[in-house]
Design an enzyme around this catalytic site. Structure first.
Site, short mmCIF file in Angstrom:
data_model
loop_
_atom_site.label_atom_id
_atom_site.label_comp_id
_atom_site.label_asym_id
_atom_site.label_seq_id
_atom_site.Cartn_x
_atom_site.Cartn_y
_atom_site.Cartn_z
N ASP A 227 8.27 -5.65 1.56
CA ASP A 227 8.18 -6.13 0.18
C ASP A 227 7.15 -7.25 0.03
O ASP A 227 6.87 -7.98 0.98
CB ASP A 227 9.53 -6.71 -0.25
CG ASP A 227 10.61 -5.66 -0.42
OD1 ASP A 227 10.36 -4.48 -0.11
OD2 ASP A 227 11.72 -6.04 -0.86
N HIS B 83 9.43 -7.98 4.96
CA HIS B 83 8.41 -8.50 4.04
C HIS B 83 7.05 -8.57 4.73
O HIS B 83 6.97 -9.03 5.88
CB HIS B 83 8.80 -9.90 3.54
CG HIS B 83 10.01 -9.87 2.66
ND1 HIS B 83 11.29 -9.71 3.16
CD2 HIS B 83 10.15 -9.96 1.31
CE1 HIS B 83 12.15 -9.70 2.15
NE2 HIS B 83 11.49 -9.86 1.01
ZN ZN Z 1 10.39 -9.21 -3.19
#
Ligand code: ZN
Length: 214
Positions: free
Chosen positions: A30, A176
């Site tokens: 992400d 992430h």
């Molecule tokens: Zn996010």
């Protein structure tokens, strides 16, 4: 987990695991694209073989379109992670729709594909968010390894162990590649991919995993 979060989970259709007996997982990232860390994630999947999914924000795509194109050109999936990364459950219907549409349009303009999967920022979702996502053609994707907390930089060992503990056939694993220093995530995901590969797992995109037979 707060009471509100618990209620959100209870009514959510967010998919964190897809029922399949195939030894396949979808590793997802992400908050990119990020010109420093996204290419390091791509290196892992080139070296170890497999594909991943990148839930990008519109703001990051606008800053780093070349990195978004690199993800697409190397065979990975790009998913919608909203434009400005808001708490969607605090927005009205029109604003939620605008976040998804604007980002989907930018993905199409930048890499020429229609994103098919969506991850809500903070995994904050409710019936309205999911209805709008469905109407726009998106599957809403969660993750099984929230305890890994890679965004807090708890140490590569913690990220790895907390992810290995919950990885099973059909899992979506959440990491992430943007928002701060992601060096621990790079180290943990490299070790995770090597370990799971030895156990016979393959690494597929979110859409590929959803299409697998149970
Ligand atoms: Zn996010």
């Amino acid at each position: 987990m707060s009471e509100a979060e618990a209620q959100t989970r209870a009514i959510s259709d967010m998919i964190s695991i897809h029922g399949t007996s195939a030894k396949a997982v979808a590793i997802t990232f992400d908050d990119g694209p990020n010109p420093e860390f996204t290419p390091q994630m791509l290196d892992i999947f080139r070296e170890e073989e497999g594909r991943a999914t990148f839930y990008m924000t519109g703001e990051q795509i606008a800053r780093y379109p070349d990195t978004a194109r690199l993800v697409q050109e190397t065979g990975h999936e790009i998913g919608n992670h909203t434009y400005t990364h808001p708490h969607l459950t605090e927005l009205d219907e029109e604003a939620v729709r605008a976040e998804l549409v604007r980002t989907g349009d930018l993905i199409r303009e930048t890499v020429g594909v229609q994103a098919a999967t969506f991850r809500p920022p903070y995994l904050a979702t409710d019936a309205q968010v999911e209805r709008i996502a469905r109407e726009l053609g998106y599957a809403v994707i969660g993750g099984v390894n929230g305890a890994a907390r890679d965004w807090e930089m708890p140490g590569a060992d913690h990220i790895l162990e907390a992810s290995l503990a919950v990885a099973e056939p059909g899992s979506f694993l959440l990491f992430h590649d943007g928002y701060g220093d992601r060096s621990q995530t790079v180290e943990a995901v490299r070790a995770l991919v090597r370990t799971l590969k030895k156990e016979g797992y393959v690494f597929v995109t979110a859409s590929e995993l959803l299409a697998m037979e149970s």
